[in-house]
Every structure is written in structure tokens, then in C-alpha cells.
Scaffold this active site. Structure first.
Site, PDB file in Angstrom:
ATOM      1  N   ASP A 196       0.902  -1.143   0.000  1.00 18.19           N
ATOM      2  CA  ASP A 196       0.000   0.000   0.000  1.00 18.19           C
ATOM      3  C   ASP A 196       0.946   1.198   0.000  1.00 18.19           C
ATOM      4  OD1 ASP A 196      -1.528   2.209   0.576  1.00 18.19           O
ATOM      5  OD2 ASP A 196      -2.870   1.124   1.928  1.00 18.19           O
ATOM      6  N   HIS A 197       1.089   1.842  -1.167  1.00 20.99           N
ATOM      7  CA  HIS A 197       2.182   2.800  -1.284  1.00 20.99           C
ATOM      8  C   HIS A 197       2.051   3.973  -0.318  1.00 20.99           C
ATOM      9  CE1 HIS A 197      -0.736   4.658  -4.058  1.00 20.99           C
ATOM     10  NE2 HIS A 197      -0.187   5.783  -3.690  1.00 20.99           N
ATOM     11  N   HIS A 259      -5.922   2.718   1.805  1.00 19.27           N
ATOM     12  CA  HIS A 259      -5.248   3.937   2.280  1.00 19.27           C
ATOM     13  C   HIS A 259      -5.906   4.535   3.532  1.00 19.27           C
ATOM     14  CE1 HIS A 259      -3.381   3.438  -1.487  1.00 19.27           C
ATOM     15  NE2 HIS A 259      -4.147   4.214  -2.220  1.00 19.27           N
TER      16      HIS A 259
END
Ligand SMILES: NC(=O)c1ccc[n+]([C@@H]2O[C@H](COP(=O)([O-])OP(=O)(O)OC[C@H]3O[C@@H](n4cnc5c(N)ncnc54)[C@H](OP(=O)(O)O)[C@@H]3O)[C@@H](O)[C@H]2O)c1
Length: 518
Positions: A196-197, A259
Site C-alpha cells: 500500500d504505497h 489507504h
């Protein structure tokens, strides 16, 4: 392994090979290769490494390198290097053409990897990266297993085998569980890095440093002092090229499950006993376990949903689509620290500006000593974490306006990463995450249980929305139906539908935008 190869491997460090599936795609060109290039420029990649791109498109090594160079020039943080820097990096890039469901692709890949590993099939470190559309994840994983590429060899010089998996990870709890099971058939959990960047962003990691690297904030970080928390992930763009995927997903699956819940978790976690992948992820899991499941009857009042007015005109969107491009949700974390404190989460597309920020709103003073007039009565303090594109923090507090009397005014104390550490100092999220995966640090990657718990929180809301038999033309002007809030249309450049404001206004609160004043 030939004896000569064995000798070579004893003397020099094992080669690290990064294999990217879907290497002809957008993510590879815009994010992964620019990040790897920057790491190479900074000398942070292993001494001996290779990158192999796998995809169906027609490329040879040369044309593949030329295609990737465009991405580096346009997107790499350290793009302004001399030609030698690119030549050095490009020499590590290789291409392997093939279909993802063809065993011959994996046989060719294994041969190529073995050649790079000095003819030793099980030597070296192997990092696979799945950058394809998600329906291909199980296919690729199964083929990697069938080709034996999931295992380390028995030799002492054998390295690691790891796999990074992009989002989306499933589209609900059942599919995420199924995907986890398919992956665990082939890889052990400690080989799996679900990316999950957002967690790779410096500003997100700073939440943990702010909380656990300072002694003065943690004592007030609880239900006794915090009124509520609000998290905004606003996008300026619409669905663009992703309409086909997006129309089957919607905002809850696209950004809330990953996110927004990750950000919320970092605000809410207890301090781990040590900063390592196990302890940190254990604490995150405890928060997700404590999130109160939303009952169907709560969905209409605890959520809001919207769709930007031109969404149905986008190519690839189904006629009359009820997919939400905006959502606002109120959640509670049922534990000692957070009991009764609402966490408001909102996100949408085509909003007034790109803004990701988290505000922790504190309670007001218990007794208003200085209330000369309503205008100058003290406002409650808050702290805002600016995640992107602004990168910093704000603390708002009250001060005395100079002059006679005791008039008060709110002021903000600001911290900007760029001002403090220089404009190019912040590494891209993918730089950090790729390096962590190479180094075996999974702290910033989601564990299987974390993913499943997140879906467990999102599923009841999505199901209630899906089940609502809203007549959209009527509901657009109305408030809610029996099972879900009405899908409200909102204008491009606004801050979403009125329902998002009502969600907070019903308890006398309002959304804040601190980092972005537009
Ligand atoms: N792009 C981003 O910024 C971004 C951000 C976060 C997460 N992600 C995730 O990362 C993954 C890759 O994203 P992306 O934007 O790079 O995807 P993409 O460009 O759509 O696809 C990557 C490659 O996969 C192959 N492919 C596409 N559709 C296929 C199909 N139906 N069947 C077989 N192969 C197909 C294509 O390569 P060949 O035809 O050459 O085989 C394509 O170049 C996705 O899961 C996405 O959700 C992307």
C-alpha cells in the site's frame, strides 16, 4: 550447479534479481522503474543486481530500455543525472516476453534468471513484483509455484525469494481470503509483501515518529482529550483511463479499504514494544479488530455517498451506474483509548484540490475564562498531518491579541518537510518500499490478517449501499433511503455532496482543510 559457478558464488555476493510482471504497464514505467533508477543513482541497490520485465508486449532489451527511459526522464526524483547514470542503470534491465498463463514463459524466465545467477538456478535473491491487473495475481502465483520459482535452493549461498503484490487485494472479504489462500499455497506469509504505497510516504511514517518519538503528545492522544479525528483523501482527477475497473469497484474499495484505514490505524495504534514488522502489524491488527462493525440500520446515518455529475458520461462507465466516487464514513474504535471518539473518513474524485490530511481535533477548554465575546472565545486545538501534496504538520492554538483586554485569536505553528530538509529530500514511496522488500523489512506492508480485517469493516457498508434500491433520480435531491444514504450528485471542483457535511453537522462538527486553503 557447475563447479566454476560454485567458486564464483563463494567469492562474490549473490545476485539480486527483481522480476516485474506487467512490465509494459503504467505502474512500471511511472513508478517502479523511476524508483529503482533513483535507488541506483544513490548507490542503494545491491552490488550485483538485475531487473527482468515480463509481459506479453513486443519488446527486446533495447526497446524495453528505451520505453522505460521515458518514464525515468518524466518521473524519477533524480532524473537530472548525466547520461552515464542512465547507461549504468539500463545495463541491468532485461525483458522476457510471454503470456502470464503459459508455462513456457516461466521456463524461459527461469533460464534467464539462472543465466544471470551464473548458471545456478537456486542461487541469488529473487524478488517478484506483480504489477498486472489483479485477476492475474493467482495465475502468476500458481505458475511461479509450478516452475519452482517460489523456493530457495538447499545451498548455503542461496538467497531469499519474496513477492510484492499490488493493490487491489481482493474486492471483498471472501475474495481477499481466497487470494490469500491461493498465495499461501505457493508462498509462506513471510515471503509476501502486500503493498500500500501510502505507507511508504515519509509523511505517513512521520505519524509514528510524531506519536512515539515525542513524549508530550501521547498523554493527550486518547478519548479524554480528543474530540474526533478526521481523515481526508481528496483527488482532483476523475476516473480517467481506469473507468472500467473503477465502475466495478467504487471509492470504498478503491481507497477506503486500504489507504484510509491504514492512515486511521496509524493514528489509533498503541505503541508497539519494538519497531519491527511483527509488533507493528500486531498493533495495527488490534485496532482493526476493535473497529465497531457497522450495523445495517446505522449505514444511512453513519455514511454519505456521492457521484460526480459527469461520471456516467465517462467512457467505460455503465449507463445509470450507481458507483460512488465519493464517500464519507464515521467509524468508532471500541477500546479503552478511543471509546466514543468518532473517526470521520472521506474521499472523492474530481474534488476542489488534491489533498490528503489528517486532523486530530481536541476538546475545548473545560471552562471559558477569557470569553469577552463570541468571536474571541477560545477555539479547540487541533493537530493536522499534511500527507500530500503538502508535506508537514500544523498545530493550532490560541494566543492573546496584543492590546487592552483579553481578546483571543487562533494561530498555527507550522512545520514543512521541504523547508526543514530540502525540496528533494523526501524519497518516493516506491523507493522506500522496494528497498524495504529487498532488505526483508515487512513493517510497511500489509499482512494477510490486516487485509481481511479491513474488508470486514468495508463490506457491510458496501453491501448496504449495493442493496439499496434507491431511485437515483429522486434520491439525488433527497437525504436517505431505508438501507443506505442517497447517492447524491456533486459538482466538479466542489468538496463533495452535502451529505458529507451533514454527517458531521449532526453532531455539531465540520470538516477542516488545513493544509490546502483553496
Ligand atoms: N498505475 C498506478 O499508478 C497504480 C497505482 C497503484 C496500484 N496499481 C496497481 O498495479 C497494477 C498494475 O497497474 P498498471 O496501471 O501498470 O496496469 P496496466 O498498465 O493496466 O497493466 C499492466 C500490464 O498488464 C498487462 N495487462 C493489462 N491488461 C491485461 C489483461 N486483461 N490480460 C493480460 N494482461 C494484461 C499489460 O501488459 P502486456 O499486454 O504487455 O502483457 C499491461 O501493460 C494494478 O493492479 C493496479 O491496480 C497501479
Amino acid at each position: 550447479m557447475p563447479e566454476s559457478a560454485q567458486l564464483v558464488n563463494l567469492q562474490i555476493p549473490p545476485r539480486t534479481t527483481i522480476v516485474i510482471f506487467g512490465a509494459s504497464g503504467d505502474l512500471t514505467q511511472r513508478k517502479l522503474i523511476p524508483a529503482l533508477y533513483t535507488l541506483d543513482v544513490e548507490g542503494r541497490l545491491p552490488e550485483r543486481y538485475a531487473i527482468i520485465g515480463v509481459a506479453r508486449s513486443e519488446f527486446d532489451d533495447e526497446s524495453f530500455r528505451a520505453h522505460l527511459r521515458e518514464g525515468v526522464v518524466a518521473h524519477a526524483r533524480l532524473a537530472n543525472q548525466d547520461a552515464a547514470a542512465w547507461e549504468h542503470f539500463a545495463g541491468h534491465l532485461h525483458y522476457c516476453q510471454g503470456a502470464y498463463d503459459d508455462p513456457a514463459t516461466y521456463a524461459a524466465l527461469a533460464r534467464q534468471m539462472a543465466e544471470l545467477d551464473d548458471a545456478c538456478e537456486t542461487c541469488g535473491n529473487h524478488l517478484f513484483y506483480l504489477a498486472t491487473p489483479p485477476q492475474l495475481y493467482p495465475v502468476i502465483v500458481a505458475h511461479l509455484g509450478a516452475a519452482g520459482l517460489n523456493r530457495k535452493g538447499a545451498n548455503t549461498n542461496d538467497g531469499f525469494v519474496r513477492i510484492i503484490i499490488e493493490k487491489p487485494f481482493g474486492h471483498d472479504l471472501a475474495s481477499a481470503r481466497a487470494l490469500n489462500a491461493q498465495i499461501h499455497d505457493v508462498f509462506d506469509e513471510n515471503q509476501v509483501y502486500r503493498i500500500d504505497h501510502y505507507l511508504g510516504k515519509e509523511t505517513v511514517q512521520n505519524i509514528m515518529v510524531f506519536r512515539f518519538g515525542n513524549a508530550i503528545f501521547e498523554p493527550v492522544w486518547n478519548r479524554n482529550y480528543v474530540d474526533h479525528v478526521q481523515i481526508t483523501v481528496a483527488e482532483e482527477v476523475g476516473v480517467g483511463q481506469r473507468a472500467g475497473y473503477y465502475d466495478t469497484a467504487g471509492v470504498l474499495r478503491d481507497v477506503f479499504q486500504n489507504h484510509l484505514l491504514q492512515l486511521m490505524t496509524l493514528i489509533a495504534i498503541e505503541p508497539p514494544a519494538a519497531f519491527n514488522a511483527k509488533f507493528l502489524r500486531d498493533e495495527k491488527v488490534k485496532v482493526l479488530q476493535a473497529v465497531r462493525p457497522m450495523r445495517p440500520e446505522e449505514v444511512p446515518l453513519a455514511t454519505a455517498r456521492g457521484q460526480y455529475r459527469t461520471y456516467r458520461d465517462e467512457p467505460g462507465v455503465r449507463p445509470g451506474s450507481a458507483t460512488a466516487t465519493f464517500a464519507a464514513v464515521r467509524l468508532y474504535v471500541d477500546n479503552w483509548r478511543w471509546q466514543g471518539v468518532p473517526f470521520y473518513l472521506r474521499s472523492g474524485k474530481l474534488l476542489a484540490s488534491k489533498a490528503t490530511e489528517i486532523t486530530v481535533q481536541f476538546k475545548g477548554v473545560p471552562h471559558k475564562l477569557f470569553q469577552e465575546s463570541e468571536a474571541s472565545s477560545p477555539h479547540a486545538n487541533f493537530i493536522t498531518f499534511c500527507i500530500q501534496p503538502e508535506e508537514g504538520m500544523h498545530l493550532r492554538f490560541e494566543t492573546k491579541v496584543p492590546g487592552a483586554g483579553m481578546r483571543l485569536r487562533s494561530v498555527e505553528m507550522d512545520f514543512q518537510f521541504g523547508e526543514e530538509f530540502g525540496q528533494t529530500a523526501l524519497p518516493e514511496a516506491y523507493e522506500r518500499l522496494l528497498l524495504d522488500a529487498l532488505n526483508g523489512d515487512a513493517s510497511l506492508f500489509a499482512r494477510a490478517d490486516e487485509i481481511e480485517l479491513s474488508w470486514q469493516i468495508i463490506d457491510p457498508i458496501q453491501m448496504a449501499w449495493d442493496a439499496s434500491n434507491t431511485d437515483l433520480s429522486v434520491a439525488a435531491g433527497g437525504w436517505r433511503t431505508e438501507t443506505a444514504p442517497a447517492l447524491e450528485f456533486y459538482e466538479k471542483g466542489s468538496w463533495g455532496p452535502p451529505g458529507a457535511d451533514r454527517l458531521l453537522a449532526q453532531h455539531g462538527r465540520h470538516w477542516r482543510l488545513t493544509c490546502h486553503k483553496k
